[in-house]
Design a protein around this motif. Structure first.
Motif: not given
Length: 152
Positions: A64, A67-68, A71-72
């Motif tokens: 997780q 993935e975050h 995205e950032r």
């Protein structure tokens, strides 16, 4: 002997200053015949943070976080046209991973943010200091985190 840069690695921490660090690298790339830019964020393994003594599987949490971070990183890189294949999230110790990536991918300039720490904070070390001392190529430390920079 040529001093042209062909591959620039921008190492970011995904704070609000990350765009500033990338924006310092972009004109350098343009001046060097549109040198390739890679942008990288390093996640420290959760096991390091908790000493490896946690009696549970941290894989899903690490996934997780990964993935975050992707995205950032895309939020920082996409507006500047950095292709997704040049956006890298890696797990490990930041200075070691930056050195490894640089060696494996022929990086000839590393651009990293520096908070300009001094005194006791400098003795404890920082990512930019670690990158500088182990780099096999040029390093540009971009001053970030100061009041005058954050007002721009």
């Amino acid at each position: 002997m040529s001093y042209e840069y062909r591959h620039i690695l921008v190492a970011v921490d995904l704070t609000k200053d990350s765009s500033r660090v990338l924006e310092r690298a972009l004109p350098i790339a343009r001046r060097n015949d549109n040198a390739k830019i890679s942008i990288m964020h390093t996640l420290e393994p959760l096991g390091f943070a908790y000493g490896g003594d946690i009696p549970m599987d941290l894989t899903s949490i690490q996934d997780q976080l990964d993935e975050h971070a992707r995205e950032r990183l895309a939020e920082v890189a996409d507006p500047h046209g950095i292709p997704r294949e040049n956006q890298h999230v890696v797990i490990g110790m930041p200075d070691s991973e930056i050195h490894r990536f640089s060696a494996e991918h022929g990086v000839d300039l590393i651009v990293v943010g520096s908070h300009g720490r001094h005194g006791f904070a400098l003795l404890l070390g920082s990512t930019s200091t670690g990158v500088l001392h182990g780099a096999q190529c040029d390093v540009l430390a971009v001053r970030v985190g100061t009041e005058e920079n954050s007002e721009e």
